[in-house]
Design a protein around this motif. Structure first.
Motif, PDB file in Angstrom:
ATOM      1  N   PHE A   1      -6.021   8.329  -6.660  1.00 20.08           N
ATOM      2  CA  PHE A   1      -5.085   7.356  -6.096  1.00 20.08           C
ATOM      3  C   PHE A   1      -5.575   5.935  -6.330  1.00 20.08           C
ATOM      4  O   PHE A   1      -4.819   5.067  -6.775  1.00 20.08           O
TER       5      PHE A   1
ATOM      6  N   LEU B   1       1.359   4.199  -2.792  1.00 22.01           N
ATOM      7  CA  LEU B   1       1.092   5.589  -2.430  1.00 22.01           C
ATOM      8  C   LEU B   1       2.290   6.476  -2.772  1.00 22.01           C
ATOM      9  O   LEU B   1       2.125   7.552  -3.359  1.00 22.01           O
ATOM     10  N   ARG B   2       3.473   6.020  -2.435  1.00 23.37           N
ATOM     11  CA  ARG B   2       4.689   6.772  -2.766  1.00 23.37           C
ATOM     12  C   ARG B   2       4.843   6.933  -4.273  1.00 23.37           C
ATOM     13  O   ARG B   2       5.104   8.033  -4.765  1.00 23.37           O
TER      14      ARG B   2
ATOM     15  N   MET C   1      -4.403  12.989   1.256  1.00 20.44           N
ATOM     16  CA  MET C   1      -4.096  11.672   1.816  1.00 20.44           C
ATOM     17  C   MET C   1      -3.765  11.786   3.305  1.00 20.44           C
ATOM     18  O   MET C   1      -4.158  10.927   4.098  1.00 20.44           O
TER      19      MET C   1
ATOM     20  N   CYS D   1      -3.960   2.866  -8.486  1.00 25.02           N
ATOM     21  CA  CYS D   1      -3.720   1.540  -7.897  1.00 25.02           C
ATOM     22  C   CYS D   1      -4.380   0.449  -8.737  1.00 25.02           C
ATOM     23  O   CYS D   1      -3.788  -0.618  -8.941  1.00 25.02           O
TER      24      CYS D   1
ATOM     25  N   THR E   1      -1.194  15.305  -1.568  1.00 27.77           N
ATOM     26  CA  THR E   1      -0.551  14.821  -0.349  1.00 27.77           C
ATOM     27  C   THR E   1      -1.354  15.234   0.880  1.00 27.77           C
ATOM     28  O   THR E   1      -1.574  14.424   1.788  1.00 27.77           O
TER      29      THR E   1
ATOM     30  N   PHE F   1       0.840  -1.201   0.000  1.00 25.84           N
ATOM     31  CA  PHE F   1       0.000   0.000   0.000  1.00 25.84           C
ATOM     32  C   PHE F   1       0.876   1.252   0.000  1.00 25.84           C
ATOM     33  O   PHE F   1       0.673   2.165  -0.803  1.00 25.84           O
ATOM     34  N   TYR F   2       1.845   1.304   0.905  1.00 29.46           N
ATOM     35  CA  TYR F   2       2.689   2.489   0.996  1.00 29.46           C
ATOM     36  C   TYR F   2       3.616   2.650  -0.208  1.00 29.46           C
ATOM     37  O   TYR F   2       3.942   3.770  -0.590  1.00 29.46           O
TER      38      TYR F   2
ATOM     39  N   ARG G   1      -5.716  10.069   6.432  1.00 29.20           N
ATOM     40  CA  ARG G   1      -4.989   9.312   7.454  1.00 29.20           C
ATOM     41  C   ARG G   1      -5.325   9.831   8.850  1.00 29.20           C
ATOM     42  O   ARG G   1      -5.530   9.061   9.787  1.00 29.20           O
TER      43      ARG G   1
END
Length: 145
Positions: free
Chosen positions: A96, A14-15, A40, A100, A37, A10-11, A44
């Motif tokens: 995003f 995202l990056r 997101m 994905c 950013t 996931f990260y 979070r």
């Protein structure tokens, strides 16, 4: 503490979305990347404060249609955000998830469900009001002191 492979994945996505896809492929400005950013990070924060999901447990399971919709409602009702801000955050999350799903077809269902959330509508206050011709004539008729 050990991070699961799915959480790491996931990260990584995202990056790659923020720093490769948006910057290199889409050539978005720094301000636009900052908005994505911030979106997101706001999500979070919502997950941590409202759902009790710590940073290291955030993953694709946190991006259900219901959770994203609840996030939008939270922004509107609890955070008193403007409709444009809510729609900006929503479109960033959708972008995003679209990225994905393009990278991993198994994430397509997640994207398609979140994609079905409609933009929020509301009363938009005009940012700039113009004078009417009659008002302009009155101003121009005043003597120049």
């Amino acid at each position: 503490m050990r991070i699961k492979k799915s959480e790491l994945y996931f990260y990584e996505l995202l990056r790659d979305f923020l720093y490769k896809h948006l910057v290199i492929q889409r050539k978005f400005t720094d301000a636009t990347v900052k908005n994505y950013t911030d979106s997101m990070n706001q999500y979070r924060k919502y997950l941590r404060e409202q759902k009790g999901i710590p940073f290291d447990k955030v993953g694709f399971h946190c991006f259900t249609k219901e959770m994203v919709y609840d996030f939008s409602i939270w922004l509107r009702d609890d955070q008193s955000k403007a409709i444009n801000t809510i729609n900006l955050r929503l479109s960033a999350i959708k972008a995003f998830l679209r990225y994905c799903s393009e990278e991993d077809v198994s994430l397509s269902e997640l994207y398609l469900k979140v994609k079905s959330i409609h933009r929020f509508k509301g009363k938009a206050d005009p940012k700039l009001e113009y004078l009417k011709p009659e008002q302009l004539e009155t101003i121009f008729a005043w003597p120049d002191t």
